[in-house]
Design a protein around this motif. Structure first.
Motif: not given
Length: 403
Positions: A194-201, A213-219, A262-274
């Motif tokens: 579920x956390x991975x999905x949120x980051x992807x969304x 483009x999304x699925x080829x992103x690396x750290x 906008x926490x449900x759309x925040x890329x920074x929050x989602x990435x940190x949690x993942x």
């Protein structure tokens, strides 16, 4: 050896169809090329060997399968039985484009004759003739009642519902993932899934990213810094490739930590949690989810099929029909969100999403307007001057209907 369809009776039907559409605007042809590429959502892993194998020769049965979309045969005769949809024809065309371009190394340059050698160069599927035929097929299919359907745009409200559902306490313990293909009503996702999905969304929606483009992103493609002035956390993403910039010079995406609203759309929050929950230190950001909510131990990227299946199972969680949605729904939805809710100028959206800013052909309009999308405003309220304004806009503090 090239075949002149204008003098070959076996192709008289095809020649008639193409010549009847010579009045088409060249911009429509360019739009058709963009649309045909973007609508195909398929995992291309292993496709190279498959295409090489079947391209050695085409049987009569396979040939009939290739021709089953158009009721007009090559010789001009008409088929009475029901044929496949225009969307099916688009996928066949996109597969041919991939085969010529990637497998046979012909690239994505338009099919043309060299002024020096006189030889034909480029990708045969990316040609004015093919696009003219596809536009003719779409017109004839539409007249018969077959309307091409794009993926429905994801709304920010839908992502908010998914975010709050995925963060319920009962989903914070690992659960066995059961794909819906095993006769189960929905997959059981644990905290990692579920956390991975949120980051992807959030990445796909806010970055207007395509699924490949999304699925080829690396750290190593992501950098986290602090803004020296505001002190807010900033995430920078430089894609390893992009369809519109295949030879490098890809401008980075930069997101700041968003306000609480906008926490449900925040890329920074989602990435940190993942990163916190996955313990990833290198490799692909999106990896396959195994049983018991475990990530693939090897650096194995998630496929578009698994992401789409998990997304649709997630929609079933909140009792939303998943059929109209696909992986391209995020790119469409993000485009509409930036235009309608964030009030970005059209040129800025095109720069962010990688669309042409020449505006000689408005592919961007296909993303902003579609009959398949949910309306932003009820038609009954178009001229309702007494409609209650919403809460103050977070950007300009005005109370307006778009806030």
């Amino acid at each position: 050896m090239a075949i002149d369809i204008s003098t070959n009776n076996s192709f008289s039907g095809l020649f008639k169809v193409i010549t009847e559409e010579q009045h088409l605007d060249p911009a429509d042809i360019l739009d058709d090329l963009e649309e045909s590429h973007d609508q195909v959502e398929v995992d291309l892993s292993g496709l190279s060997n498959a295409v090489r194998e079947v391209s050695k020769g085409v049987s009569e049965k396979t040939s009939q399968e290739y021709l089953r979309c158009d009721p007009i045969r090559l010789d001009g005769s008409t088929v009475m039985e029901e044929r496949s949809t225009y969307t099916h024809a688009q996928k066949m065309r996109a597969a041919a484009t991939f085969g010529f371009g990637r497998i046979h190394g012909l690239g994505m340059q338009a099919w043309h004759r060299s002024e020096i050698s006189g030889k034909m160069l480029g990708n045969p599927s990316v040609s004015e003739t093919v696009s003219t035929y596809m536009l003719s097929l779409r017109r004839r299919k539409t007249q018969k009642g077959d309307t091409p359907t794009s993926a429905r745009a994801v709304r920010s409200g839908l992502l908010e519902d998914l975010y709050h559902f995925n963060n319920k306490p009962e989903f914070q313990e690992p659960q066995t993932y059961q794909p819906s293909s095993h006769n189960a009503p929905k997959g059981q996702l644990g905290p990692r899934g579920r956390t991975l999905l949120t980051l992807g969304y959030n990445l796909a929606f806010c970055g207007l990213l395509r699924i490949d483009e999304l699925l080829k992103i690396q750290l190593q493609d992501i950098t986290i810094t602090k803004d020296p002035i505001t002190g807010r956390t900033k995430l920078s993403l430089r894609l390893p490739f992009r369809k519109t910039s295949q030879f490098g010079d890809i401008k980075p995406f930069v997101w700041y930590e968003m306000p609480e609203e906008y926490q449900h759309l925040c890329v920074v929050r989602a990435f940190a949690w993942w990163i916190l929950i996955s313990d990833l230190t290198e490799g692909y950001l999106f990896r396959k989810i195994r049983a018991n909510d475990r990530l693939a131990e090897e650096n194995e990227p998630m496929t578009s099929e698994q992401f789409l299946e998990m997304f649709r199972n997630n929609l079933l969680d909140i009792k939303v029909d998943f059929v109209p949605y696909g992986t391209h729904s995020f790119r469409r939805g993000g485009c509409q969100w930036l235009s309608v809710e964030r009030r970005w100028p059209l040129r800025q959206i095109c720069e962010w999403g990688g669309w042409s800013q020449e505006f000689t052909h408005l592919t961007i309009v296909k993303y902003l307007i579609s009959w398949n999308d949910n309306p932003h405003v009820d038609r009954d309220d178009f001229f309702n001057m007494d409609r209650t304004p919403t809460i103050a806009c977070l950007t300009c503090n005005r109370s307006c209907h778009c806030a």
